[in-house]
Design an enzyme around this catalytic site. Structure first.
Site, PDB file in Angstrom:
ATOM      1  N   TYR A  52      -5.112  14.723  -2.339  1.00  0.00           N
ATOM      2  CA  TYR A  52      -6.204  14.034  -3.027  1.00  0.00           C
ATOM      3  C   TYR A  52      -6.788  14.875  -4.160  1.00  0.00           C
ATOM      4  CZ  TYR A  52      -5.569  10.371   0.288  1.00  0.00           C
ATOM      5  OH  TYR A  52      -4.982   9.346   0.995  1.00  0.00           O
ATOM      6  N   GLN A  87      -6.887  -2.148  -4.461  1.00  0.00           N
ATOM      7  CA  GLN A  87      -6.484  -1.216  -3.401  1.00  0.00           C
ATOM      8  C   GLN A  87      -6.452   0.196  -3.972  1.00  0.00           C
ATOM      9  OE1 GLN A  87      -2.976  -3.026  -0.995  1.00  0.00           O
ATOM     10  NE2 GLN A  87      -2.963  -4.067  -2.962  1.00  0.00           N
ATOM     11  N   ASP A  90      -8.292   4.954  -7.967  1.00  0.00           N
ATOM     12  CA  ASP A  90      -8.647   5.446  -9.305  1.00  0.00           C
ATOM     13  C   ASP A  90      -9.804   4.619  -9.862  1.00  0.00           C
ATOM     14  OD1 ASP A  90      -7.734   3.161 -10.983  1.00  0.00           O
ATOM     15  OD2 ASP A  90      -5.725   3.705 -10.309  1.00  0.00           O
ATOM     16  N   HIS A 105      -9.899   0.296  -0.548  1.00  0.00           N
ATOM     17  CA  HIS A 105      -9.357   1.526   0.052  1.00  0.00           C
ATOM     18  C   HIS A 105     -10.126   2.770  -0.398  1.00  0.00           C
ATOM     19  CE1 HIS A 105      -5.244  -0.625   0.897  1.00  0.00           C
ATOM     20  NE2 HIS A 105      -6.195  -0.972   1.729  1.00  0.00           N
TER      21      HIS A 105
HETATM   22  C1  BJW Z   1       4.505  -2.614 -11.183  1.00  0.00           C
HETATM   23  C2  BJW Z   1       4.630  -1.708 -12.197  1.00  0.00           C
HETATM   24  C3  BJW Z   1       4.233  -2.143 -13.436  1.00  0.00           C
HETATM   25  C4  BJW Z   1       5.356  -0.740 -10.479  1.00  0.00           C
HETATM   26  N1  BJW Z   1       3.745  -3.366 -13.589  1.00  0.00           N
HETATM   27  N2  BJW Z   1       4.035  -3.838 -11.350  1.00  0.00           N
HETATM   28  C5  BJW Z   1       1.793  -4.496  11.518  1.00  0.00           C
HETATM   29  C6  BJW Z   1       1.443  -5.713  10.952  1.00  0.00           C
HETATM   30  C7  BJW Z   1       0.277  -5.851  10.212  1.00  0.00           C
HETATM   31  C8  BJW Z   1      -0.557  -4.777  10.005  1.00  0.00           C
HETATM   32  C9  BJW Z   1      -0.219  -3.574  10.574  1.00  0.00           C
HETATM   33  C10 BJW Z   1       0.924  -3.435  11.324  1.00  0.00           C
HETATM   34  N3  BJW Z   1       0.986  -2.151  11.764  1.00  0.00           N
HETATM   35  C11 BJW Z   1      -0.083  -1.496  11.281  1.00  0.00           C
HETATM   36  C12 BJW Z   1      -0.841  -2.346  10.548  1.00  0.00           C
HETATM   37  C13 BJW Z   1      -2.060  -2.077   9.800  1.00  0.00           C
HETATM   38  C14 BJW Z   1      -1.876  -1.152   8.621  1.00  0.00           C
HETATM   39  C15 BJW Z   1      -0.647  -1.570   7.811  1.00  0.00           C
HETATM   40  O1  BJW Z   1      -0.700  -2.449   6.978  1.00  0.00           O
HETATM   41  N4  BJW Z   1       0.455  -0.875   7.998  1.00  0.00           N
HETATM   42  C16 BJW Z   1       1.694  -1.211   7.297  1.00  0.00           C
HETATM   43  C17 BJW Z   1       2.483   0.062   7.089  1.00  0.00           C
HETATM   44  C18 BJW Z   1       2.428  -2.267   8.107  1.00  0.00           C
HETATM   45  N5  BJW Z   1      -3.072  -1.290   7.833  1.00  0.00           N
HETATM   46  C19 BJW Z   1      -4.147  -0.575   8.072  1.00  0.00           C
HETATM   47  O2  BJW Z   1      -4.163   0.287   8.934  1.00  0.00           O
HETATM   48  C20 BJW Z   1      -5.370  -0.917   7.272  1.00  0.00           C
HETATM   49  N6  BJW Z   1      -6.472  -1.127   8.129  1.00  0.00           N
HETATM   50  C21 BJW Z   1      -6.517  -2.167   8.976  1.00  0.00           C
HETATM   51  O3  BJW Z   1      -5.613  -2.995   9.055  1.00  0.00           O
HETATM   52  O4  BJW Z   1      -7.681  -2.217   9.709  1.00  0.00           O
HETATM   53  C22 BJW Z   1      -7.837  -3.300  10.616  1.00  0.00           C
HETATM   54  C23 BJW Z   1      -8.855  -4.261  10.067  1.00  0.00           C
HETATM   55  C24 BJW Z   1      -8.615  -4.886   8.865  1.00  0.00           C
HETATM   56  C25 BJW Z   1      -9.534  -5.795   8.357  1.00  0.00           C
HETATM   57  C26 BJW Z   1     -10.692  -6.069   9.056  1.00  0.00           C
HETATM   58  C27 BJW Z   1     -10.935  -5.430  10.263  1.00  0.00           C
HETATM   59  C28 BJW Z   1      -9.999  -4.528  10.777  1.00  0.00           C
HETATM   60  C29 BJW Z   1      -5.729   0.236   6.330  1.00  0.00           C
HETATM   61  C30 BJW Z   1      -4.701   0.418   5.279  1.00  0.00           C
HETATM   62  C31 BJW Z   1      -5.045   1.631   4.430  1.00  0.00           C
HETATM   63  C32 BJW Z   1      -4.012   1.898   3.357  1.00  0.00           C
HETATM   64  N7  BJW Z   1      -4.312   3.110   2.720  1.00  0.00           N
HETATM   65  C33 BJW Z   1      -3.521   3.535   1.561  1.00  0.00           C
HETATM   66  C34 BJW Z   1      -4.028   4.935   1.146  1.00  0.00           C
HETATM   67  C35 BJW Z   1      -5.383   4.801   0.439  1.00  0.00           C
HETATM   68  C36 BJW Z   1      -5.804   6.072  -0.189  1.00  0.00           C
HETATM   69  C37 BJW Z   1      -4.788   6.561  -1.206  1.00  0.00           C
HETATM   70  O5  BJW Z   1      -4.633   5.948  -2.269  1.00  0.00           O
HETATM   71  O6  BJW Z   1      -4.188   7.607  -0.935  1.00  0.00           O
HETATM   72  O7  BJW Z   1      -3.671   2.604   0.495  1.00  0.00           O
HETATM   73  S1  BJW Z   1      -1.761   3.541   1.846  1.00  0.00           S
HETATM   74  C38 BJW Z   1      -1.314   3.008   0.229  1.00  0.00           C
HETATM   75  O8  BJW Z   1      -0.714   1.678   0.277  1.00  0.00           O
HETATM   76  C39 BJW Z   1      -2.654   2.828  -0.519  1.00  0.00           C
HETATM   77  C40 BJW Z   1      -2.384   1.582  -1.314  1.00  0.00           C
HETATM   78  O9  BJW Z   1      -3.630   1.005  -1.719  1.00  0.00           O
HETATM   79  C41 BJW Z   1      -1.601   0.741  -0.347  1.00  0.00           C
HETATM   80  C42 BJW Z   1      -0.803  -0.361  -1.009  1.00  0.00           C
HETATM   81  O10 BJW Z   1       0.125   0.139  -1.905  1.00  0.00           O
HETATM   82  P1  BJW Z   1       0.419  -0.629  -3.260  1.00  0.00           P
HETATM   83  O11 BJW Z   1      -0.756  -0.568  -4.135  1.00  0.00           O
HETATM   84  O12 BJW Z   1       0.956  -1.966  -2.963  1.00  0.00           O
HETATM   85  O13 BJW Z   1       1.529   0.319  -3.930  1.00  0.00           O
HETATM   86  P2  BJW Z   1       3.137   0.296  -3.731  1.00  0.00           P
HETATM   87  O14 BJW Z   1       3.642   1.575  -4.260  1.00  0.00           O
HETATM   88  O15 BJW Z   1       3.479  -0.053  -2.356  1.00  0.00           O
HETATM   89  O16 BJW Z   1       3.614  -0.912  -4.668  1.00  0.00           O
HETATM   90  C43 BJW Z   1       3.476  -0.870  -6.071  1.00  0.00           C
HETATM   91  C44 BJW Z   1       4.021  -2.174  -6.636  1.00  0.00           C
HETATM   92  O17 BJW Z   1       3.798  -2.177  -8.034  1.00  0.00           O
HETATM   93  C45 BJW Z   1       5.527  -2.367  -6.407  1.00  0.00           C
HETATM   94  O18 BJW Z   1       5.779  -3.690  -5.957  1.00  0.00           O
HETATM   95  C46 BJW Z   1       6.133  -2.166  -7.807  1.00  0.00           C
HETATM   96  O19 BJW Z   1       7.273  -2.958  -8.044  1.00  0.00           O
HETATM   97  C47 BJW Z   1       4.990  -2.601  -8.683  1.00  0.00           C
HETATM   98  N8  BJW Z   1       4.987  -1.969 -10.008  1.00  0.00           N
HETATM   99  N9  BJW Z   1       5.198  -0.529 -11.665  1.00  0.00           N
HETATM  100  C48 BJW Z   1       3.692  -4.186 -12.479  1.00  0.00           C
HETATM  101  N10 BJW Z   1       4.346  -1.309 -14.524  1.00  0.00           N
END
Ligand code: BJW
Length: 227
Positions: A52, A87, A90, A105
């Site tokens: 971070y 999400q 930044d 997030h």
């Molecule tokens: C472009 C581009 C360009 C590239 N133009 N596009 C099974 C089923 C369902 C859920 C779960 C499960 N097992 C566990 C869970 C829950 C878990 C989860 O989802 N796990 C998965 C692995 C399955 N989730 C949680 O634990 C969450 N909490 C939760 O569920 O609590 C329960 C609850 C919820 C609601 C109410 C009450 C209770 C918390 C999740 C926390 C995620 N944290 C992170 C880190 C944050 C801090 C940090 O930044 O370091 O968040 S992980 C990381 O992933 C970060 C991101 O915000 C998040 C999503 O990633 P993102 O943004 O989608 O990035 P990428 O890299 O994956 O994708 C980028 C995309 O852009 C790609 O598609 C590219 O193609 C595209 N792209 N260049 C347009 N120029």
């Protein structure tokens, strides 16, 4: 028309901030799932702080791109009828002029005290265990939401997604819940849904329409259409 735009790492990619799950997504060989958990922080706080601290420092060298700016222009037109749910931790939406932004997030430029639960604006490093400005304990952590933790502002977000006429997802892989489920919730409540992403995401088939390309082209184009 009420619009909710969900953004992910892809919207900031062209500003120079790496995504999590694309080809260059590893951080020094670590997957995000290895460093973005409370367990990782307990086991190796210095490693997680470095993840971070590096990203917080990198913010100073990057600028919003055309996609962030287009969403700020859309807010000028729609006012309270637009909500950006990001999400991303930044601050590029705010720096391009958006005011109605929820960081589900958390934020890089904020620290959370594990002792007194205070939130503090923070631009420096946390790795050297600085004292909490309020209670003095050395228990500060990044103010971000890790796997297994509850995202911020869920009531406001679900309220807005449920009332939206149009739900748009920009630059997110749809790999992480609950954000990945917003499209189904919005559609179930009657919203039209649109995906703007470099490639089709895991949940592309859930959207009424999916457009592929860089966010810096697709978002200004879509905003111009809507305005
Ligand atoms: C472009 C581009 C360009 C590239 N133009 N596009 C099974 C089923 C369902 C859920 C779960 C499960 N097992 C566990 C869970 C829950 C878990 C989860 O989802 N796990 C998965 C692995 C399955 N989730 C949680 O634990 C969450 N909490 C939760 O569920 O609590 C329960 C609850 C919820 C609601 C109410 C009450 C209770 C918390 C999740 C926390 C995620 N944290 C992170 C880190 C944050 C801090 C940090 O930044 O370091 O968040 S992980 C990381 O992933 C970060 C991101 O915000 C998040 C999503 O990633 P993102 O943004 O989608 O990035 P990428 O890299 O994956 O994708 C980028 C995309 O852009 C790609 O598609 C590219 O193609 C595209 N792209 N260049 C347009 N120029």
């Amino acid at each position: 028309m009420r619009v909710v735009v969900l953004t992910g790492a892809g919207i900031s990619a062209e500003s120079g901030l790496p995504t999590f799950r694309d080809a260059e997504g590893l951080w020094h060989g670590h997957r995000v799932e290895e460093v973005a958990t409370p367990e990782a922080f307990e086991r190796q706080p210095s490693l997680v702080h470095r993840f971070y601290d590096e990203r917080r420092a990198a913010l100073a060298a990057v600028e919003p791109n055309a996609a962030h700016r287009a969403l700020a222009r859309l807010e000028e037109t729609l006012g309270d009828d637009l909500l950006v749910v990001t999400q991303n931790i930044d601050d590029l939406h705010e720096r391009s002029g958006s005011r109605r932004v929820l960081h589900m997030h958390g934020r890089l430029r904020s620290a959370l005290c594990r002792a007194c639960a205070g939130h503090f604006d923070w631009t420096g490093d946390l790795g050297g265990a600085p004292p909490c400005p309020r209670c003095g304990r050395r228990e500060l952590r990044p103010d971000v939401v890790w796997f297994g933790e509850i995202p911020y502002d869920m009531d406001r977000i679900l309220g807005a997604v449920g009332r939206a006429d149009l739900f748009v997802s920009v630059g997110t892989s749809g790999a992480v819940h609950p954000a990945a489920g917003f499209v189904q919730y919005a559609a179930g409540q009657g919203a039209r849904t649109l995906e703007l992403n470099l490639v089709p995401s895991e949940g592309s088939h859930l959207f009424d329409e999916s457009r592929q390309g860089p966010a810096s082209h697709l978002v200004p184009e879509w905003v111009a259409e809507l305005r």
